[in-house]
Scaffold this motif. Structure first.
Motif, PDB file in Angstrom:
ATOM      1  N   LEU A   1       0.754  -1.436   0.496  1.00 60.44           N
ATOM      2  CA  LEU A   1      -0.014   0.046   0.006  1.00 60.44           C
ATOM      3  C   LEU A   1       0.163   1.322   0.081  1.00 60.44           C
ATOM      4  N   GLY A   2       2.026   1.300   1.133  1.00 60.26           N
ATOM      5  CA  GLY A   2       2.547   2.083   1.060  1.00 60.26           C
ATOM      6  C   GLY A   2       3.072   2.807  -0.306  1.00 60.26           C
ATOM      7  N   ARG A   3       3.949   1.351  -1.418  1.00 56.15           N
ATOM      8  CA  ARG A   3       4.498   1.503  -2.515  1.00 56.15           C
ATOM      9  C   ARG A   3       3.226   2.159  -3.625  1.00 56.15           C
ATOM     10  N   HIS A   4       2.101   2.001  -3.386  1.00 61.96           N
ATOM     11  CA  HIS A   4       1.090   2.401  -4.185  1.00 61.96           C
ATOM     12  C   HIS A   4       1.381   1.302  -5.348  1.00 61.96           C
ATOM     13  N   TYR A   5       1.461  -0.527  -4.771  1.00 59.14           N
ATOM     14  CA  TYR A   5       1.376  -0.940  -5.962  1.00 59.14           C
ATOM     15  C   TYR A   5       0.655  -1.744  -6.541  1.00 59.14           C
ATOM     16  N   GLY A   6      -0.152  -2.549  -7.094  1.00 56.22           N
ATOM     17  CA  GLY A   6      -1.002  -2.924  -7.535  1.00 56.22           C
ATOM     18  C   GLY A   6      -0.911  -3.229  -9.028  1.00 56.22           C
ATOM     19  N   SER A   7      -1.050  -4.841  -8.987  1.00 54.17           N
ATOM     20  CA  SER A   7      -1.780  -5.884 -10.284  1.00 54.17           C
ATOM     21  C   SER A   7      -2.947  -6.699 -10.533  1.00 54.17           C
ATOM     22  N   VAL A   8      -2.732  -6.991 -11.725  1.00 53.06           N
ATOM     23  CA  VAL A   8      -3.877  -7.904 -11.807  1.00 53.06           C
ATOM     24  C   VAL A   8      -3.280  -8.548 -12.952  1.00 53.06           C
ATOM     25  N   VAL A   9      -3.801  -9.748 -13.014  1.00 50.48           N
ATOM     26  CA  VAL A   9      -3.384 -11.012 -14.168  1.00 50.48           C
ATOM     27  C   VAL A   9      -4.335 -12.235 -14.447  1.00 50.48           C
ATOM     28  N   ASN A  10      -4.928 -13.007 -15.420  1.00 47.82           N
ATOM     29  CA  ASN A  10      -5.829 -12.975 -16.029  1.00 47.82           C
ATOM     30  C   ASN A  10      -5.020 -15.115 -15.988  1.00 47.82           C
ATOM     31  N   VAL A  11      -5.733 -15.742 -15.143  1.00 45.40           N
ATOM     32  CA  VAL A  11      -4.497 -16.627 -14.734  1.00 45.40           C
ATOM     33  C   VAL A  11      -4.994 -17.719 -15.215  1.00 45.40           C
ATOM     34  N   ASN A  12      -6.461 -17.906 -15.694  1.00 42.16           N
ATOM     35  CA  ASN A  12      -7.128 -19.476 -16.072  1.00 42.16           C
ATOM     36  C   ASN A  12      -7.878 -19.243 -17.578  1.00 42.16           C
ATOM     37  N   GLU A  13      -8.453 -20.721 -18.085  1.00 39.40           N
ATOM     38  CA  GLU A  13      -9.775 -20.035 -18.545  1.00 39.40           C
ATOM     39  C   GLU A  13     -10.528 -19.629 -18.385  1.00 39.40           C
ATOM     40  N   ASP A  14     -11.270 -19.148 -17.028  1.00 35.07           N
ATOM     41  CA  ASP A  14     -12.252 -18.922 -16.396  1.00 35.07           C
ATOM     42  C   ASP A  14     -11.834 -17.170 -16.287  1.00 35.07           C
ATOM     43  N   ALA A  15     -10.816 -16.366 -16.691  1.00 30.88           N
ATOM     44  CA  ALA A  15     -10.397 -15.284 -17.097  1.00 30.88           C
ATOM     45  C   ALA A  15     -10.439 -15.371 -14.871  1.00 30.88           C
ATOM     46  N   TYR A  16      -9.939 -15.676 -14.257  1.00 29.33           N
ATOM     47  CA  TYR A  16      -9.636 -15.782 -13.085  1.00 29.33           C
ATOM     48  C   TYR A  16      -8.441 -14.497 -12.597  1.00 29.33           C
ATOM     49  N   GLU A  17      -8.561 -13.635 -11.852  1.00 30.80           N
ATOM     50  CA  GLU A  17      -8.127 -12.237 -12.346  1.00 30.80           C
ATOM     51  C   GLU A  17      -7.402 -12.072 -10.828  1.00 30.80           C
ATOM     52  N   LEU A  18      -5.971 -13.009 -10.682  1.00 31.09           N
ATOM     53  CA  LEU A  18      -4.863 -12.768  -9.184  1.00 31.09           C
ATOM     54  C   LEU A  18      -4.730 -10.993  -8.933  1.00 31.09           C
ATOM     55  N   VAL A  19      -5.157 -10.556  -8.260  1.00 31.13           N
ATOM     56  CA  VAL A  19      -4.691  -8.919  -8.182  1.00 31.13           C
ATOM     57  C   VAL A  19      -3.964  -9.715  -6.704  1.00 31.13           C
ATOM     58  N   THR A  20      -3.330  -8.218  -6.070  1.00 31.26           N
ATOM     59  CA  THR A  20      -1.610  -8.371  -5.535  1.00 31.26           C
ATOM     60  C   THR A  20      -2.048  -6.925  -5.459  1.00 31.26           C
ATOM     61  N   GLY A  21      -1.700  -5.955  -4.103  1.00 29.15           N
ATOM     62  CA  GLY A  21      -1.669  -4.928  -3.869  1.00 29.15           C
ATOM     63  C   GLY A  21      -2.849  -4.039  -3.365  1.00 29.15           C
ATOM     64  N   PHE A  22      -2.682  -3.127  -3.846  1.00 30.36           N
ATOM     65  CA  PHE A  22      -3.818  -1.672  -3.731  1.00 30.36           C
ATOM     66  C   PHE A  22      -4.208  -1.489  -5.004  1.00 30.36           C
ATOM     67  N   LEU A  23      -5.454  -2.251  -5.307  1.00 26.68           N
ATOM     68  CA  LEU A  23      -6.504  -1.996  -6.542  1.00 26.68           C
ATOM     69  C   LEU A  23      -7.778  -1.292  -6.259  1.00 26.68           C
ATOM     70  N   TRP A  24      -8.326  -0.793  -6.990  1.00 29.40           N
ATOM     71  CA  TRP A  24      -9.865  -0.079  -7.203  1.00 29.40           C
ATOM     72  C   TRP A  24     -10.141  -0.721  -5.954  1.00 29.40           C
ATOM     73  N   GLY A  25     -10.062   1.181  -5.394  1.00 30.59           N
ATOM     74  CA  GLY A  25      -9.390   1.442  -4.715  1.00 30.59           C
ATOM     75  C   GLY A  25     -10.209   0.570  -2.984  1.00 30.59           C
TER      76      GLY A  25
END
Length: 457
Positions: free
Chosen positions: A145-169
């Motif tokens: 959070l302090g570094r303002h890091y946020g990431s989102v990656v689609n990881v499989n056929e279901d379009a599952y979103e792997l989110v890490t860090g601070f994202l979307w509020g």
């Protein structure tokens, strides 16, 4: 003597299994370790130990038949197998894995018949392990959070979103789901409160107090309403369990005072995270007037639908239940059944994603195992509730371990049953913690009950 020696060996194996299972679920729910080979390194020894312990307990099953909820759990397992067989076309392999998990939850984690001292020692080390891991995870998340890091990656056929860090509020941090992270933080707070009470030096108390603050910060920055609900529940129960004996007087006056204090505690616990986020947003806005992306704010998903899709998901679940109301679709068959028989139902026909669970454990059971499953859950819950009500809320003094177990179980119950999933079918860190703490709770309450009956004789 030989049997006692064997029992001690298998008690240690069971304890190691619990630690490994917790570690397996924790690293499996870490966004930075998702899919890493280290998960398999932990999983296979855990499975081997689990099978060994289940066989040992199966051989000595007579020692566990008297445990409250045993019949209900047996019926639930039979109901699961019936549903699995009737729906063999839908995810049979995954259903077998889920059945194995249920055996671990019921047979190893819940079915405890040990001396109170053994349970207290086990809970101490499991608590230290859990709080230690959560402290690392929460600090790691706050650094993101302090570094303002946020990431989102689609990881499989279901379009599952792997989110890490601070994202979307909101802060996800290292957790796959901020709601799950918030529930885990509440459990860490409950255990840390126990350690504050148990610690004999000021430094220890200060360290655990700091850990409590860090976990409250995660709950606030995750902006999880589930987490706030759990924190409110935790605050209420901690106050109730710890001050009930200290309030003098009897009758209506005592209860009015107790209820008033508990309501205030619930309100403060529930509102505190929102207060923290408001202060945080004010500070960020004063430093940078263009810092909208850094604010804690979930308006993107709550402005038009306060339930965050839950109402539509629950409605879809009820639609499926009406079609398969006796034995259900099997848990892992919910989505395949919907694709085959009900292609227009919401869980597979929406603008977001396919939903694997119904975000309500009662509804999950009802759809997965039908009325048979729900009746089994009722048979499971009633004996446990009777044990708790009759023996926890009596006049005898209770150890901090029992209070902590009760608080942990209640917090997880509040967070999972109504707004999420995780008691039976889901592999998540709070699932083993629920069954472990519930097992320890029933074990020590049963022991106290036996001791009390022995004194009367």
């Amino acid at each position: 003597m030989e049997k006692i020696a064997y029992n001690k060996v298998f008690e240690k194996l069971e304890f190691i299994f619990k630690i490994l299972f917790l570690l397996y679920t924790m690293i499996g729910y870490n966004g930075f370790l998702f899919g890493n080979k280290i998960i398999s390194v932990v999983m296979w020894p855990m499975l081997l130990l689990g099978v060994i312990v289940v066989i040992w307990k199966g051989i000595h099953i007579k020692e566990y038949i008297h445990i409250p909820g045993f019949i209900g759990m047996l019926c639930f397992g039979i109901s699961f197998v019936i549903s699995m067989i009737l729906n063999y076309r839908y995810e049979m392999k995954q259903n077998i894995i889920t059945l194995l998990l249920l055996i671990f939850y019921f047979g190893i984690m819940y079915m405890q018949n040990k001396e109170k001292k053994v349970v207290e020692k086990e809970f101490k080390y499991i608590g230290m392990f859990y709080v230690g891991y959560m402290t690392i995870s929460v600090i790691w998340s706050l650094i993101l959070l302090g570094r303002h890091y946020g990431s989102v990656v689609n990881v499989n056929e279901d379009a599952y979103e792997l989110v890490t860090g601070f994202l979307w509020g909101r802060l996800w941090g290292v957790f796959l789901d901020p709601n799950v992270g918030a529930i885990l933080a509440c459990i860490a707070i409950a255990i840390a409160i126990l350690f504050v009470q148990k610690s004999e030096n000021k430094l220890g108390k200060a360290i655990y107090a700091l850990i409590i603050i860090l976990n409250i910060l995660y709950i606030a920055f995750s902006d999880s309403r589930t987490g706030m609900l759990c924190l409110g529940c935790l605050g209420t129960l901690e106050i109730y369990c710890n001050i009930y004996k200290k309030i003098k007087g009897q009758g209506l006056k005592k209860w009015l005072l107790l209820v008033s204090v508990c309501v205030i505690a619930a309100g403060v616990s529930f509102v505190a995270p929102k207060g923290i986020t408001k202060v945080y947003n004010s500070v960020v806005s004063s430093i940078d007037t263009n810092a909208d992306k850094e604010l804690i704010e979930r308006g993107y998903e709550l402005s038009e639908d306060p339930s965050n899709r839950r109402f539509d998901i629950w409605k879809s679940g009820i639609e499926i239940f009406r079609q398969k109301w006796i034995a259900g679709t099997s848990y892992n068959g919910i989505r395949p059944y919907a694709y085959e028989k009900m292609p227009d139902t919401y869980i597979i026909n929406n603008d977001s994603q396919d939903f694997r669970n119904l975000h309500n454990e009662f509804l999950n059971v009802l759809v997965a195992q039908g009325v048979l499953g729900l009746l089994s859950v009722i048979l499971m819950i009633i004996p446990v509730m009777i044990l708790v009500v009759k023996n926890l809320f009596n006049r005898r003094e209770k150890s901090e371990i029992i209070i902590c177990c009760f608080v942990c179980v209640s917090v997880i119950f509040a967070g999972i049953m109504l707004t999420s999933a995780g008691f039976f079918y889901y592999v998540c860190p709070y699932t083993p913690m629920f069954w472990i703490t519930l097992g320890y709770l029933q074990n020590n309450l049963m022991r106290e009950k036996q001791e009390c009956e022995g004194m009367k004789e």
